[in-house]
Write a protein that holds these residues in place. Structure first.
Motif, short mmCIF file in Angstrom:
data_model
loop_
_atom_site.label_atom_id
_atom_site.label_comp_id
_atom_site.label_asym_id
_atom_site.label_seq_id
_atom_site.Cartn_x
_atom_site.Cartn_y
_atom_site.Cartn_z
N PHE A 62 0.74 -1.43 -0.02
CA PHE A 62 -0.03 -0.18 0.06
C PHE A 62 0.91 1.22 -0.14
CE2 PHE A 62 -3.54 -2.75 2.15
CZ PHE A 62 -4.36 -2.80 1.20
N ALA A 63 2.06 1.22 0.65
CA ALA A 63 2.65 2.39 1.00
C ALA A 63 3.74 2.62 -0.39
CB ALA A 63 3.59 2.36 2.29
N LYS A 64 3.96 1.77 -0.86
CA LYS A 64 4.86 1.72 -2.11
C LYS A 64 4.05 1.98 -3.54
CE LYS A 64 8.28 -0.89 -4.94
NZ LYS A 64 9.01 -2.20 -5.05
N ASN A 74 12.63 8.56 7.28
CA ASN A 74 12.73 7.30 6.62
C ASN A 74 11.33 6.67 6.19
OD1 ASN A 74 14.39 4.90 6.02
ND2 ASN A 74 13.10 3.88 7.54
N GLU A 75 10.38 7.12 6.81
CA GLU A 75 9.02 6.61 6.60
C GLU A 75 8.54 7.28 5.64
OE1 GLU A 75 4.92 8.06 8.94
OE2 GLU A 75 6.05 6.57 10.08
N PHE A 76 8.69 8.55 5.41
CA PHE A 76 8.24 9.29 4.36
C PHE A 76 8.95 8.84 2.87
CE2 PHE A 76 5.87 11.96 6.95
CZ PHE A 76 4.78 12.47 6.27
N LYS A 77 10.16 8.62 3.08
CA LYS A 77 10.93 8.15 1.83
C LYS A 77 10.31 6.93 1.31
CE LYS A 77 15.54 10.18 2.46
NZ LYS A 77 16.89 9.84 2.59
N GLN A 78 9.97 6.01 2.12
CA GLN A 78 9.59 4.77 1.77
C GLN A 78 7.92 4.90 1.37
OE1 GLN A 78 10.58 1.52 4.18
NE2 GLN A 78 12.69 2.71 4.97
N ASN A 130 4.82 6.14 -0.91
CA ASN A 130 4.36 6.79 -2.17
C ASN A 130 3.47 7.85 -1.67
OD1 ASN A 130 2.80 7.61 -4.57
ND2 ASN A 130 2.99 5.90 -5.34
N PRO A 131 3.53 9.28 -2.18
CA PRO A 131 2.78 10.28 -1.67
C PRO A 131 1.23 10.06 -1.99
CG PRO A 131 4.57 11.12 -2.93
CD PRO A 131 4.73 9.55 -2.87
N GLN A 132 0.89 9.28 -2.97
CA GLN A 132 -0.39 8.94 -3.18
C GLN A 132 -1.04 8.06 -2.09
OE1 GLN A 132 -2.12 9.71 -6.09
NE2 GLN A 132 -3.80 9.23 -5.11
N PHE A 133 -0.21 7.50 -1.38
CA PHE A 133 -1.06 6.84 -0.16
C PHE A 133 -1.42 7.56 0.80
CE2 PHE A 133 -0.17 5.41 4.28
CZ PHE A 133 -0.89 4.11 4.15
N GLN A 181 12.55 17.91 -1.42
CA GLN A 181 13.02 16.89 -0.60
C GLN A 181 12.29 16.60 0.71
OE1 GLN A 181 15.00 14.31 -1.91
NE2 GLN A 181 14.95 15.41 -3.85
N ILE A 182 12.39 15.31 1.17
CA ILE A 182 11.44 15.57 2.39
C ILE A 182 12.48 15.88 3.71
CG2 ILE A 182 12.07 12.84 2.98
CD1 ILE A 182 8.72 14.41 3.64
N GLU A 183 13.65 15.69 3.50
CA GLU A 183 14.66 16.12 4.50
C GLU A 183 14.65 17.51 4.66
OE1 GLU A 183 15.36 14.04 1.98
OE2 GLU A 183 16.61 12.39 2.59
#
Length: 205
Positions: free
Chosen positions: A26-28, A99-103, A105-108, A176-178
């Motif tokens: 789901f996340a990916k 790390n959570e956001f990097k893994q 997909n924004p669509q999630f 960038q999320i960072e």
């Protein structure tokens, strides 16, 4: 009797495996893109088995989110217990969030808004998190990192507003999320800090 226990243990282990596999998918890929059939294929089990355990995709998603939050809370608690002060907790949480956001997909995040039951659960988690955040600030004041003359209840509302703006405006698609978390957490938090707190934050940045 032993056989019954073994079957129950197997089902519980299978349930956990399905949840862990599904939440990654789901996340990916985003919620809409993932079918029950995809989850069953990833685990080499029948789609019927997945439906027997969870009933439908929305129930699977709900339990995935619930499982994830429970697991994350436990991991954060363990990390916090090994931190010497609030600044170490802050840095640990920052790394976990990035790390959570990097893994993911924004669509999630966009897809989640379509499920009222899950939104209700997330709202409940938010209330619990706000209470923990208040205690975090209070601890920071006692440790000398945060100022005493700040209303941290108002500060909590400010961070809520910043977080909602980031999600609603989908800033993670532009930056960038960072960089987002750097400005959201560190840059804004410096205003709440004592000289001791500012020195600690500057060492982290």
């Amino acid at each position: 009797m032993q056989k019954t226990k073994s079957i129950s243990l197997y089902k519980q282990q299978l349930r956990t495996k399905i949840l862990e596999t599904a939440i990654v998918a789901f996340a990916k890929e985003g919620i809409k893109q993932v079918k029950m059939d995809d989850v069953s294929k990833d685990l080499s089990i029948s789609k019927r088995t997945v439906y027997e355990i969870f009933g439908n995709k929305e129930q699977l998603l709900y339990e995935c989110v619930e499982h994830y939050y429970t697991d994350r809370a436990a991991r954060m608690q363990v990390k916090a217990e090994h931190c010497k002060n609030v600044m170490e907790i802050l840095l640990s949480t920052y790394k976990l969030k990035v790390n959570e956001f990097k893994q993911t997909n924004p669509q999630f995040y966009s897809d989640l808004k379509k499920y009222p039951k899950i939104q209700e659960f997330l709202d409940e988690q938010h209330v619990l998190m706000r209470a923990k955040m208040q205690k975090f600030f209070e601890r920071g004041v006692k440790e000398g990192y945060f100022r005493k003359d700040v209303n941290y209840e108002i500060a909590g509302h400010m961070y809520d507003a910043l977080g909602e703006y980031m999600v609603n405006k989908q800033l993670y698609r532009q930056y960038q999320i960072e960089d987002i978390f750097h400005n959201l957490i560190f840059a804004s938090l410096r205003g709440f800090c004592t000289d001791k707190g500012i020195e600690a934050i500057d060492k982290m940045i």
